[in-house]
Enzyme design. Sequence first.
Site, PDB file in Angstrom:
ATOM      1  N   GLY A   1       0.870  -1.174   0.000  1.00  0.00           N
ATOM      2  CA  GLY A   1       0.000   0.000   0.000  1.00  0.00           C
ATOM      3  C   GLY A   1       0.897   1.211   0.000  1.00  0.00           C
TER       4      GLY A   1
ATOM      5  CB  SER B   1       5.378   2.712   3.708  1.00  0.00           C
ATOM      6  OG  SER B   1       6.067   3.643   2.905  1.00  0.00           O
TER       7      SER B   1
ATOM      8  CB  CYS C   1       5.012  -4.082  -1.343  1.00  0.00           C
ATOM      9  SG  CYS C   1       5.504  -3.029  -2.680  1.00  0.00           S
TER      10      CYS C   1
ATOM     11  NE  ARG D   1       8.203   5.215   0.986  1.00  0.00           N
ATOM     12  CZ  ARG D   1       7.527   6.355   0.893  1.00  0.00           C
ATOM     13  NH1 ARG D   1       8.025   7.469   1.369  1.00  0.00           N
ATOM     14  NH2 ARG D   1       6.350   6.371   0.317  1.00  0.00           N
TER      15      ARG D   1
ATOM     16  CB  ILE E   1       2.977  -2.260  -7.594  1.00  0.00           C
ATOM     17  CG1 ILE E   1       2.365  -3.425  -8.368  1.00  0.00           C
ATOM     18  CG2 ILE E   1       2.182  -0.974  -7.824  1.00  0.00           C
ATOM     19  CD1 ILE E   1       0.988  -3.841  -7.866  1.00  0.00           C
ATOM     20  NE  ARG E   2       2.979   3.616  -5.907  1.00  0.00           N
ATOM     21  CZ  ARG E   2       2.926   4.025  -4.649  1.00  0.00           C
ATOM     22  NH1 ARG E   2       3.785   4.902  -4.187  1.00  0.00           N
ATOM     23  NH2 ARG E   2       2.006   3.578  -3.838  1.00  0.00           N
TER      24      ARG E   2
ATOM     25  CG  HIS F   1       2.269  -6.672  -4.481  1.00  0.00           C
ATOM     26  ND1 HIS F   1       1.564  -6.322  -3.358  1.00  0.00           N
ATOM     27  CD2 HIS F   1       2.915  -5.561  -4.874  1.00  0.00           C
ATOM     28  CE1 HIS F   1       1.771  -5.046  -3.085  1.00  0.00           C
ATOM     29  NE2 HIS F   1       2.593  -4.564  -3.990  1.00  0.00           N
TER      30      HIS F   1
ATOM     31  CD  GLU G   1      -0.216  -9.156  -2.279  1.00  0.00           C
ATOM     32  OE1 GLU G   1       0.789  -9.884  -2.315  1.00  0.00           O
ATOM     33  OE2 GLU G   1      -0.164  -7.921  -2.331  1.00  0.00           O
TER      34      GLU G   1
HETATM   35  N1  GLN Z   1       6.225   2.684  -2.756  1.00  0.00           N
HETATM   36  C1  GLN Z   1       5.230   2.368  -1.766  1.00  0.00           C
HETATM   37  C2  GLN Z   1       5.619   2.998  -0.436  1.00  0.00           C
HETATM   38  O1  GLN Z   1       6.673   3.535  -0.317  1.00  0.00           O
HETATM   39  C3  GLN Z   1       5.043   0.871  -1.607  1.00  0.00           C
HETATM   40  C4  GLN Z   1       4.353   0.315  -2.821  1.00  0.00           C
HETATM   41  C5  GLN Z   1       3.599  -0.967  -2.582  1.00  0.00           C
HETATM   42  O2  GLN Z   1       3.325  -1.367  -1.473  1.00  0.00           O
HETATM   43  N2  GLN Z   1       3.179  -1.594  -3.670  1.00  0.00           N
HETATM   44  O3  GLN Z   1       4.862   2.932   0.477  1.00  0.00           O
END
Ligand code: GLN
Length: 202
Positions: free
Chosen positions: A52, A54, A83, A112, A142-143, A178, A180
């Site tokens: 999500g 952070s 993540c 991050r 994802i990011r 991920h 899930e």
């Molecule tokens: N880049 C997000 C963060 O720094 C983490 C991305 C993710 O959980 N998919 O919170």
Amino acid sequence: MEKYKNLQIGILALQGDYECHKKQLNLLGVKNSYVKLPEHLKKIDGLIIPGGESTAIIKLIDRFDLRDAIVKFSQTKPIWGTCAGMILLSKEIEDNQAEVQPLQLLDIDIARTAYGRQVFSFETQLILDLNGSQTECPATFIRAPRIKRVGEKVKILASYNDDAVLVEKDNIMASSFHTELENNTKLLEYFLDNFLVDKVNI
Ligand code: GLN
């Protein structure tokens, strides 16, 4: 599954993709519940901290007095962070402009969003080293956070382009990707089997 019948898994449900973890646990027939308050930790055997944002999740952890409760929980019970969840478990965050104060439960340092922004999200097949055998597993970044330092006693279970992406130490496991989002439950089963089943069923 029969071997999971005595387990109750909690999913930190403050922000992020906690519903996807619930779906995977349901696929395996594992009892699960959302954790939003300290008292919700009392009835669970293991905790998943989802992906999500952070910065948002840590604010809500502090707002709902969950920080000390999660740290205490980790002393006897396992936690898997994915993540953003991995960012929260880390010791230090590089260039920490958002001033996220991680829980410091795992001896790794993190950068991050180091695999690029949302538009550069990607899927790949990773080789996971699980219990001495190599297992292929679809993984989505994802990011995603990049692990910049792995503490001496932390075990690396998978890497991507020479960077560790799945690590564990004692009762903490963390993944930068991920799993899930798909129906492939291999990594979840690894967490349940290795960190929980033997201990809870004794
Ligand atoms: N880049 C997000 C963060 O720094 C983490 C991305 C993710 O959980 N998919 O919170």
